[in-house]
Write a protein that holds these residues in place. Structure first.
Motif, PDB file in Angstrom:
ATOM      1  N   GLY A 165      -4.851   0.678  -5.106  1.00 53.17           N
ATOM      2  CA  GLY A 165      -3.919   0.715  -3.986  1.00 53.17           C
ATOM      3  C   GLY A 165      -4.411  -0.039  -2.773  1.00 53.17           C
ATOM      4  O   GLY A 165      -3.801   0.038  -1.703  1.00 53.17           O
ATOM      5  N   LYS A 166      -5.497  -0.788  -2.925  1.00 50.20           N
ATOM      6  CA  LYS A 166      -6.041  -1.564  -1.809  1.00 50.20           C
ATOM      7  C   LYS A 166      -5.841  -3.051  -2.083  1.00 50.20           C
ATOM      8  O   LYS A 166      -6.226  -3.552  -3.140  1.00 50.20           O
ATOM      9  N   THR A 167      -5.281  -3.746  -1.121  1.00 50.33           N
ATOM     10  CA  THR A 167      -5.021  -5.172  -1.312  1.00 50.33           C
ATOM     11  C   THR A 167      -6.304  -5.989  -1.311  1.00 50.33           C
ATOM     12  O   THR A 167      -6.294  -7.164  -1.687  1.00 50.33           O
ATOM     13  N   THR A 168      -7.412  -5.375  -0.910  1.00 47.99           N
ATOM     14  CA  THR A 168      -8.693  -6.086  -0.910  1.00 47.99           C
ATOM     15  C   THR A 168      -9.381  -6.042  -2.269  1.00 47.99           C
ATOM     16  O   THR A 168     -10.367  -6.751  -2.489  1.00 47.99           O
ATOM     17  N   ASP A 169      -8.881  -5.209  -3.189  1.00 50.63           N
ATOM     18  CA  ASP A 169      -9.475  -5.110  -4.525  1.00 50.63           C
ATOM     19  C   ASP A 169      -8.851  -6.135  -5.465  1.00 50.63           C
ATOM     20  O   ASP A 169      -7.628  -6.325  -5.471  1.00 50.63           O
ATOM     21  N   ASP A 170      -9.701  -6.768  -6.270  1.00 46.05           N
ATOM     22  CA  ASP A 170      -9.217  -7.733  -7.254  1.00 46.05           C
ATOM     23  C   ASP A 170      -8.985  -7.057  -8.597  1.00 46.05           C
ATOM     24  O   ASP A 170      -9.736  -6.159  -8.999  1.00 46.05           O
ATOM     25  N   GLU A 192       0.818  -1.207   0.000  1.00 46.59           N
ATOM     26  CA  GLU A 192       0.000   0.000   0.000  1.00 46.59           C
ATOM     27  C   GLU A 192       0.855   1.261   0.000  1.00 46.59           C
ATOM     28  O   GLU A 192       0.425   2.311  -0.487  1.00 46.59           O
ATOM     29  N   ALA A 193       2.083   1.164   0.490  1.00 41.10           N
ATOM     30  CA  ALA A 193       2.988   2.318   0.462  1.00 41.10           C
ATOM     31  C   ALA A 193       3.458   2.631  -0.957  1.00 41.10           C
ATOM     32  O   ALA A 193       3.923   3.749  -1.233  1.00 41.10           O
ATOM     33  N   LEU A 194       3.322   1.669  -1.875  1.00 39.03           N
ATOM     34  CA  LEU A 194       3.757   1.893  -3.254  1.00 39.03           C
ATOM     35  C   LEU A 194       2.921   2.956  -3.956  1.00 39.03           C
ATOM     36  O   LEU A 194       3.346   3.521  -4.967  1.00 39.03           O
ATOM     37  N   THR A 195       1.732   3.230  -3.436  1.00 43.45           N
ATOM     38  CA  THR A 195       0.846   4.198  -4.090  1.00 43.45           C
ATOM     39  C   THR A 195       1.417   5.611  -4.059  1.00 43.45           C
ATOM     40  O   THR A 195       0.977   6.474  -4.828  1.00 43.45           O
ATOM     41  N   GLU A 196       2.378   5.867  -3.194  1.00 46.51           N
ATOM     42  CA  GLU A 196       2.949   7.211  -3.063  1.00 46.51           C
ATOM     43  C   GLU A 196       4.140   7.439  -3.991  1.00 46.51           C
ATOM     44  O   GLU A 196       4.677   8.548  -4.045  1.00 46.51           O
ATOM     45  N   ASP A 236       3.197 -13.096  -8.098  1.00 41.83           N
ATOM     46  CA  ASP A 236       3.886 -13.928  -7.117  1.00 41.83           C
ATOM     47  C   ASP A 236       4.629 -13.103  -6.074  1.00 41.83           C
ATOM     48  O   ASP A 236       5.014 -13.625  -5.027  1.00 41.83           O
ATOM     49  N   MET A 237       4.830 -11.812  -6.356  1.00 39.60           N
ATOM     50  CA  MET A 237       5.414 -10.916  -5.358  1.00 39.60           C
ATOM     51  C   MET A 237       4.352 -10.312  -4.444  1.00 39.60           C
ATOM     52  O   MET A 237       4.687  -9.582  -3.511  1.00 39.60           O
ATOM     53  N   GLY A 238       3.086 -10.602  -4.715  1.00 40.95           N
ATOM     54  CA  GLY A 238       2.031 -10.149  -3.821  1.00 40.95           C
ATOM     55  C   GLY A 238       0.971  -9.276  -4.440  1.00 40.95           C
ATOM     56  O   GLY A 238       0.022  -8.871  -3.752  1.00 40.95           O
ATOM     57  N   LEU A 239       1.076  -8.945  -5.731  1.00 35.13           N
ATOM     58  CA  LEU A 239       0.061  -8.111  -6.369  1.00 35.13           C
ATOM     59  C   LEU A 239      -1.267  -8.868  -6.416  1.00 35.13           C
ATOM     60  O   LEU A 239      -1.308 -10.023  -6.842  1.00 35.13           O
ATOM     61  N   PRO A 240      -2.377  -8.237  -5.986  1.00 32.72           N
ATOM     62  CA  PRO A 240      -3.664  -8.941  -5.959  1.00 32.72           C
ATOM     63  C   PRO A 240      -4.288  -9.067  -7.348  1.00 32.72           C
ATOM     64  O   PRO A 240      -4.969  -8.169  -7.820  1.00 32.72           O
ATOM     65  N   VAL A 241      -4.026 -10.183  -8.015  1.00 30.41           N
ATOM     66  CA  VAL A 241      -4.552 -10.446  -9.356  1.00 30.41           C
ATOM     67  C   VAL A 241      -5.482 -11.651  -9.278  1.00 30.41           C
ATOM     68  O   VAL A 241      -5.090 -12.720  -8.802  1.00 30.41           O
ATOM     69  N   LYS A 242      -6.708 -11.478  -9.761  1.00 26.98           N
ATOM     70  CA  LYS A 242      -7.674 -12.583  -9.758  1.00 26.98           C
ATOM     71  C   LYS A 242      -7.481 -13.487 -10.968  1.00 26.98           C
ATOM     72  O   LYS A 242      -7.468 -14.715 -10.844  1.00 26.98           O
ATOM     73  N   HIS A 243      -7.355 -12.874 -12.145  1.00 28.07           N
ATOM     74  CA  HIS A 243      -7.168 -13.648 -13.373  1.00 28.07           C
ATOM     75  C   HIS A 243      -6.285 -12.869 -14.339  1.00 28.07           C
ATOM     76  O   HIS A 243      -6.281 -11.633 -14.348  1.00 28.07           O
ATOM     77  N   PHE A 244      -5.574 -13.616 -15.165  1.00 29.48           N
ATOM     78  CA  PHE A 244      -4.949 -13.067 -16.360  1.00 29.48           C
ATOM     79  C   PHE A 244      -5.707 -13.605 -17.567  1.00 29.48           C
ATOM     80  O   PHE A 244      -5.957 -14.813 -17.662  1.00 29.48           O
ATOM     81  N   ILE A 245      -6.074 -12.709 -18.466  1.00 28.75           N
ATOM     82  CA  ILE A 245      -6.712 -13.114 -19.711  1.00 28.75           C
ATOM     83  C   ILE A 245      -5.624 -13.245 -20.768  1.00 28.75           C
ATOM     84  O   ILE A 245      -4.932 -12.271 -21.089  1.00 28.75           O
ATOM     85  N   ILE A 246      -5.439 -14.454 -21.271  1.00 34.89           N
ATOM     86  CA  ILE A 246      -4.485 -14.707 -22.349  1.00 34.89           C
ATOM     87  C   ILE A 246      -5.205 -14.429 -23.660  1.00 34.89           C
ATOM     88  O   ILE A 246      -6.068 -15.204 -24.084  1.00 34.89           O
ATOM     89  N   SER A 247      -4.884 -13.316 -24.288  1.00 30.43           N
ATOM     90  CA  SER A 247      -5.528 -12.928 -25.544  1.00 30.43           C
ATOM     91  C   SER A 247      -4.545 -13.152 -26.686  1.00 30.43           C
ATOM     92  O   SER A 247      -3.507 -12.490 -26.754  1.00 30.43           O
TER      93      SER A 247
END
Length: 455
Positions: free
Chosen positions: A240-245, A48-52, A266-277
């Motif tokens: 900037g919220k870890t609760t958001d997908d 969350e500190a990365l937002t600054e 894998d470093m912790g970014l909250p990702v729900k899905h990746f779309i392979i287009s």
């Protein structure tokens, strides 16, 4: 900074090496691709500190955590401030559906992010060691121009770029061939996969070892790590919220862009899905569906030319991240966790017809201009949203990556929209420059002879 991790080869037959050696070597001696043994997990409070942070500060923070004390944080920040002087627009299209434009750099391509940092890091390490290398790289479009721009004039590095005949636009070719000095561009009578095969053969040829070859396309780990940063940037700017997908739609060719996103996750970014287009080169979507991997040979021509890849090199890295093993020829020696891959990925194959329809509709409905690769990504995201309406209702952020400036595909945009997108300054300034490049047959002996005679 802490000590950085070691890097292993996806073929599992080469010694572990530090980042510096993985970067300068490019391809592992067993023909595998280097990957970090571990990735640092960023705690929620630190995320969350990365937002600054500004983008150069963010890049320093993320890359610094991965490579550790192999370069000082001061030197890394100075490099990032110098090279990342352009914006990364995040444009709201509707609801929480966004375009991330990665086309504002010096060659109007997302590949500027990685090529610029990779070139400066290579020059930094080579200067310390008083060594020289020769970059040999293949391009299906934008890699060549990004590498030519990023490496032009670097004292310790010479560059050879191979591109396939008839498979890059005139603009993409001019962006490569108008750099001279330490940059040599070679047209190959073949496909991108042929160019990539020639590069790999040269790396494994002991007679070329005195040339000290390395790579600057996405087989080099130095290309992937910087590509993880803009995924963090999108999250930091939009939420900037870890609760958001977050869901990212990635136009995929050689799959380096997706691999960068997986590193961020894998470093912790909250990702729900990746779309392979993908375009009609559908070998990876079919693999996810059937569990059987069969390269597309020869690769199929589509208007999203940089994605005309029938056997993506970075698939070996992705399979490794899911516990499997694939060699450089596409042979799967150990199956990855397909159930987890199917849970994490949504794959969509987009035809040229659908790409053109998407470019037309997003312009007419929302006033946004996309080029073919961005059109593939947006079409893939629209398809996902239609099949997963609950994600839109639950306020998930959906971000589609636009990876090149529409002006690089003038003929196609004029044909679809009957408008001519304005050329950015980075493209206007090459108009009067002289092109220089040579032609070689699709033959390894011809390339080898050229390298021995000239390097």
């Amino acid at each position: 900074m802490e000590e950085g991790t070691q890097y292993y080869s996806t073929n599992l037959k080469a010694p572990h090496v530090p980042f510096r050696k993985a970067l300068l070597k490019g391809l592992a001696p067993d023909a595998g691709l280097y990957m970090p043994l571990r990735l640092p997990r960023i705690p929620s409070d630190d995320l969350e500190a990365l937002t600054e942070l500004t983008y150069p500060e963010l890049a320093t923070e993320i890359i610094g955590r991965i490579i550790g004390n192999e370069i000082s944080s001061v030197d890394l920040l100075n490099i990032c401030k110098e090279i990342y002087s352009f914006g990364i627009p995040l444009e709201l299209v509707y609801d929480r559906n966004y375009l991330m434009r990665l086309d504002q750099g010096p060659t109007a391509s997302f590949k500027d992010f990685a090529a610029l940092l990779m070139g400066r890091l290579m020059q930094h390490f080579l200067s310390q060691e008083e060594k020289h290398i020769t970059i040999l790289t293949a391009t299906s479009g934008d890699t060549g121009s990004a590498v030519a721009n990023a490496f032009y004039g670097l004292k310790n590095i010479r560059v050879i770029i191979l591109f396939p005949s008839g498979e890059v636009t005139d603009m993409q070719r001019r962006q490569m061939t108008t750099f001279h000095d330490n940059i040599q561009v070679v047209e190959i009578n073949g496909k991108f996969d042929d160019c990539q095969r020639l590069v790999k053969a040269a790396f494994m040829d002991p007679l070329l070892s005195p040339v000290n070859l390395s790579s600057a396309n996405s087989i080099n780990i130095g290309r992937l790590l910087p590509q993880s940063v803009y995924y963090f940037w999108a999250w930091a700017q939009l939420s900037g919220k870890t609760t958001d997908d977050f869901i990212f739609s990635v136009p995929c060719g050689n799959f380096g862009n997706l691999a960068g996103g997986l590193i961020a996750r894998d470093m912790g970014l909250p990702v729900k899905h990746f779309i392979i287009s993908t375009n009609d080169n559908d070998e990876v979507p079919l693999f996810l569906k059937t569990g059987i991997y069969k390269p597309v040979r020869p690769s199929r021509n589509s208007i999203s030319s940089a994605m005309n890849v029938g056997h993506p090199s970075n698939l070996a890295r992705i399979i490794s991240m899911y516990g499997g093993n694939m060699d450089e020829n596409g042979i799967i020696n150990k199956s990855p966790d397909l159930a987890r891959m199917r849970q994490d990925f949504y794959a969509s194959v987009i035809s040229d017809r659908k790409t053109r329809e998407t470019i037309y509709s997003i312009y007419k409905e929302h006033g946004k201009i996309l080029e073919p690769h961005g059109g593939v990504a947006w079409a893939g995201m629209q398809k996902y949203c239609r099949e997963h309406p609950s994600d839109e209702n639950n306020n998930v952020f959906c971000v589609s990556l636009e990876t090149a400036h529409p002006a690089k595909f003038l003929d196609e945009i004029i044909s679809i929209l009957n408008i001519e997108p304005e050329l950015p300054e980075s493209l206007r300034k090459i108009a009067g420059r002289t092109e220089e490049y040579i032609y070689l047959e699709n033959n390894y002996d011809a390339l080898k002879k050229f390298i021995i005679q000239n390097y």
